[in-house]
Design a protein around this motif. Structure first.
Motif, PDB file in Angstrom:
ATOM      1  N   LEU A  44      -6.384   2.858  -4.155  1.00  0.00           N
ATOM      2  CA  LEU A  44      -6.391   1.339  -4.445  1.00  0.00           C
ATOM      3  C   LEU A  44      -7.069   0.600  -3.478  1.00  0.00           C
ATOM      4  N   ARG A  45      -7.307  -0.684  -4.218  1.00  0.00           N
ATOM      5  CA  ARG A  45      -8.268  -1.592  -3.688  1.00  0.00           C
ATOM      6  C   ARG A  45      -7.513  -2.686  -3.174  1.00  0.00           C
ATOM      7  N   GLU A  46      -7.957  -3.836  -2.201  1.00  0.00           N
ATOM      8  CA  GLU A  46      -7.100  -4.962  -1.822  1.00  0.00           C
ATOM      9  C   GLU A  46      -6.635  -5.861  -2.994  1.00  0.00           C
ATOM     10  N   ASP A  47      -7.151  -5.801  -3.985  1.00  0.00           N
ATOM     11  CA  ASP A  47      -6.463  -6.681  -5.320  1.00  0.00           C
ATOM     12  C   ASP A  47      -5.448  -5.836  -5.954  1.00  0.00           C
ATOM     13  N   ASP A  48      -5.553  -4.618  -5.708  1.00  0.00           N
ATOM     14  CA  ASP A  48      -4.339  -4.175  -6.344  1.00  0.00           C
ATOM     15  C   ASP A  48      -3.103  -4.337  -5.488  1.00  0.00           C
ATOM     16  N   MET A  49      -3.207  -4.216  -4.180  1.00  0.00           N
ATOM     17  CA  MET A  49      -2.003  -4.493  -3.445  1.00  0.00           C
ATOM     18  C   MET A  49      -1.543  -5.853  -3.619  1.00  0.00           C
ATOM     19  N   LEU A  50      -2.484  -6.843  -3.482  1.00  0.00           N
ATOM     20  CA  LEU A  50      -2.285  -8.254  -3.751  1.00  0.00           C
ATOM     21  C   LEU A  50      -1.425  -8.713  -4.861  1.00  0.00           C
ATOM     22  N   ALA A  51      -2.125  -7.833  -6.162  1.00  0.00           N
ATOM     23  CA  ALA A  51      -1.309  -8.124  -7.445  1.00  0.00           C
ATOM     24  C   ALA A  51      -0.015  -7.382  -7.373  1.00  0.00           C
ATOM     25  N   PHE A  52       0.115  -6.321  -6.857  1.00  0.00           N
ATOM     26  CA  PHE A  52       1.772  -5.644  -6.667  1.00  0.00           C
ATOM     27  C   PHE A  52       2.507  -6.792  -5.891  1.00  0.00           C
ATOM     28  N   LEU A  53       2.232  -7.385  -4.749  1.00  0.00           N
ATOM     29  CA  LEU A  53       2.917  -8.536  -4.136  1.00  0.00           C
ATOM     30  C   LEU A  53       3.360  -9.666  -4.942  1.00  0.00           C
ATOM     31  N   ALA A  54       2.334 -10.127  -5.905  1.00  0.00           N
ATOM     32  CA  ALA A  54       2.360 -11.148  -7.041  1.00  0.00           C
ATOM     33  C   ALA A  54       3.081 -10.784  -8.329  1.00  0.00           C
ATOM     34  N   GLN A  55       3.196  -9.907  -8.509  1.00  0.00           N
ATOM     35  CA  GLN A  55       3.558  -9.297  -9.813  1.00  0.00           C
ATOM     36  C   GLN A  55       4.827  -9.911 -10.517  1.00  0.00           C
ATOM     37  N   GLY A  56       4.742 -10.540 -11.760  1.00  0.00           N
ATOM     38  CA  GLY A  56       5.964 -10.849 -12.306  1.00  0.00           C
ATOM     39  C   GLY A  56       6.241 -10.049 -13.591  1.00  0.00           C
ATOM     40  N   SER A  57       5.468  -9.177 -13.951  1.00  0.00           N
ATOM     41  CA  SER A  57       5.679  -8.029 -14.754  1.00  0.00           C
ATOM     42  C   SER A  57       5.081  -6.884 -14.690  1.00  0.00           C
ATOM     43  N   PHE A  58       5.300  -5.931 -15.527  1.00  0.00           N
ATOM     44  CA  PHE A  58       4.323  -4.696 -15.737  1.00  0.00           C
ATOM     45  C   PHE A  58       3.450  -4.498 -16.756  1.00  0.00           C
ATOM     46  N   GLU A  59       3.221  -5.687 -17.309  1.00  0.00           N
ATOM     47  CA  GLU A  59       2.194  -5.779 -18.463  1.00  0.00           C
ATOM     48  C   GLU A  59       0.876  -5.195 -18.109  1.00  0.00           C
ATOM     49  N   VAL A  60       0.190  -4.723 -19.255  1.00  0.00           N
ATOM     50  CA  VAL A  60      -0.847  -4.117 -18.820  1.00  0.00           C
ATOM     51  C   VAL A  60      -2.056  -4.998 -18.372  1.00  0.00           C
ATOM     52  N   ARG A  61      -2.544  -5.016 -17.252  1.00  0.00           N
ATOM     53  CA  ARG A  61      -3.661  -5.898 -16.882  1.00  0.00           C
ATOM     54  C   ARG A  61      -5.061  -5.819 -17.675  1.00  0.00           C
ATOM     55  N   ARG A  62      -5.388  -6.940 -18.197  1.00  0.00           N
ATOM     56  CA  ARG A  62      -6.642  -6.733 -19.349  1.00  0.00           C
ATOM     57  C   ARG A  62      -7.514  -7.648 -18.618  1.00  0.00           C
ATOM     58  N   ALA A  83       0.942  -1.030   0.002  1.00  0.00           N
ATOM     59  CA  ALA A  83       0.006   0.015  -0.025  1.00  0.00           C
ATOM     60  C   ALA A  83       0.951   1.259  -0.007  1.00  0.00           C
ATOM     61  N   ALA A  84       1.854   1.258   0.805  1.00  0.00           N
ATOM     62  CA  ALA A  84       2.741   2.383   0.956  1.00  0.00           C
ATOM     63  C   ALA A  84       3.536   2.746  -0.617  1.00  0.00           C
ATOM     64  N   CYS A  85       3.916   1.440  -1.116  1.00  0.00           N
ATOM     65  CA  CYS A  85       4.770   1.765  -2.217  1.00  0.00           C
ATOM     66  C   CYS A  85       3.762   2.225  -3.558  1.00  0.00           C
ATOM     67  N   LEU A  86       2.490   1.688  -3.654  1.00  0.00           N
ATOM     68  CA  LEU A  86       1.727   2.071  -4.548  1.00  0.00           C
ATOM     69  C   LEU A  86       1.004   3.423  -4.338  1.00  0.00           C
ATOM     70  N   LYS A  87       0.992   4.047  -3.222  1.00  0.00           N
ATOM     71  CA  LYS A  87       0.667   5.400  -2.983  1.00  0.00           C
ATOM     72  C   LYS A  87       1.480   6.217  -3.590  1.00  0.00           C
ATOM     73  N   HIS A  88       2.831   5.794  -3.717  1.00  0.00           N
ATOM     74  CA  HIS A  88       3.773   6.845  -4.368  1.00  0.00           C
ATOM     75  C   HIS A  88       3.602   6.760  -5.732  1.00  0.00           C
ATOM     76  N   SER A  89       2.496   6.108  -6.422  1.00  0.00           N
ATOM     77  CA  SER A  89       2.054   6.525  -7.731  1.00  0.00           C
ATOM     78  C   SER A  89       1.131   7.275  -8.087  1.00  0.00           C
ATOM     79  N   ILE A  90       0.294   7.823  -6.922  1.00  0.00           N
ATOM     80  CA  ILE A  90      -0.917   8.343  -7.164  1.00  0.00           C
ATOM     81  C   ILE A  90      -0.861   9.794  -6.540  1.00  0.00           C
TER      82      ILE A  90
END
Length: 344
Positions: free
Chosen positions: A326-344, A312-319
């Motif tokens: 951002l919502r819970e799914d956004d934080m969980l996706a950040f923790l699980a991310q393997g890339s920065f591709e567009v989430r479609r 949550a702290a890291c992602l806030k720096h982008s807003i």
């Protein structure tokens, strides 16, 4: 203490609501005749983030009954914050001007909040037994103590009412030397008075050193935090957790950030995250606090709770603005991310 496994927690946040004015981009103030407007405040940022995360957040504060006060309350309601605890009183809305930094020029804040409606509202105006009646938790910060005798008494009254009613309390030290001014000598005793009643403390080794009149000379940041947390737990028997972030600046736009949390049993840290091209760091600590509280309310294990708060702290720096939107799914996706591709 509240059963953290419940799906939604009712949390009361107490503090001043502010209007933030900042020039566009990385301009200096009035370099062009424009200001961007955001509403926030330490406790309000936590309340809004927790509401977005699905909790029942109640904001207790005071605002002027004019177009600015109503716009501020409306912004909170937009994020599903319960504004029924806001008192409309004489005075003005507190303002702060943010001059955004860039590269090796640091950001700078100018406060203009003297005689605000919140600063002028006496402790007796807040009916704490009623405001806390259905709440599980109270959250507030040391900014209340710094604003003056009136707000300090109101904060202490809130904490004592919460303790008497068996509510849990989280406290963010949020020491701001510009706000304390000539009252800085009162800060250690006033801060100690609230930390002694808290279950969860957001603070670092510098905060503990200030309150206890000591120093933690360890060269390593983790060891300084460990020593400070041990001193805090020894001093305040009620305290169960202490959490903070640690930041390494290469310049204003590029930083490393990691999180720490101590309990009476263990110390946890997160991996460091590189924050490149920071958009807006204001509210990062409040996003961290809201993330940790969310994890606690959801019954997450300690490590998962700290990792979520760090996301949550890291992602806030982008807003832009004060609030982590951002919502819970956004934080969980950040923790699980393997890339920065567009989430479609």
């Amino acid at each position: 203490m509240h059963d953290a496994s419940q799906a939604s927690t009712r949390i009361v946040c107490f503090g001043e609501l502010l209007m933030r004015l900042s020039p566009p981009g990385c301009e200096l103030p009035l370099q062009s005749p424009h200001f961007n407007v955001h509403f926030g405040g330490a406790e309000a940022n936590v309340a809004a983030s927790l509401a977005i995360l699905g909790h029942h957040s109640v904001m207790v504060s005071a605002l002027p009954d004019n177009m600015l006060g109503r716009a501020c309350a409306g912004e909170l309601r937009k994020h599903s914050v319960d504004t029924g605890g806001i008192d409309y009183a004489e005075g003005r809305i507190g303002v702060y001007y943010l001059s955004p930094g860039a590269m090796h020029r640091p950001s700078e804040v100018l406060y203009d909040r003297a005689d605000s409606a919140f600063a002028r509202t006496p402790a007796e105006n807040y009916d704490w037994p009623h405001l806390l009646a259905n709440a599980h938790w109270l959250h507030l910060s040391g900014i209340n103590l710094a604003l003056g005798e009136t707000t300090a008494r109101a904060a202490l009254a809130a904490v004592h009412a919460a303790r008497d009613a068996g509510k849990s309390i989280s406290f963010d030290c949020n020491y701001r030397s510009k706000l304390w001014g000539s009252r800085a000598t009162q800060a250690p005793a006033l801060l100690r008075g609230i930390v002694g009643e808290a279950d969860l403390l957001f603070g670092n080794d510098r905060d503990i050193a200030l309150m206890l009149g000591t120093a933690f000379p360890q060269a390593d940041a983790v060891e300084r935090f460990r020593a400070a947390a041990n001193a805090a737990f020894e001093t305040w028997p009620r305290l169960r957790r202490m959490a903070a972030t640690e930041r390494l600046h290469r310049n204003v736009d590029d930083q490393d950030l990691f999180g720490l949390m101590a309990t009476r049993d263990h110390l946890l840290t997160t991996a460091p995250y590189t924050l490149a091209h920071v958009v807006d760091r204001v509210g990062g600590g409040d996003a961290f606090a809201a993330g940790l509280l969310h994890g606690l309310f959801r019954g997450m294990p300690d490590k998962a709770m700290l990792d979520f708060a760090m996301a949550a702290a890291c992602l806030k720096h982008s807003i832009p603005g004060d609030v982590n939107l951002l919502r819970e799914d956004d934080m969980l996706a950040f923790l699980a991310q393997g890339s920065f591709e567009v989430r479609r």
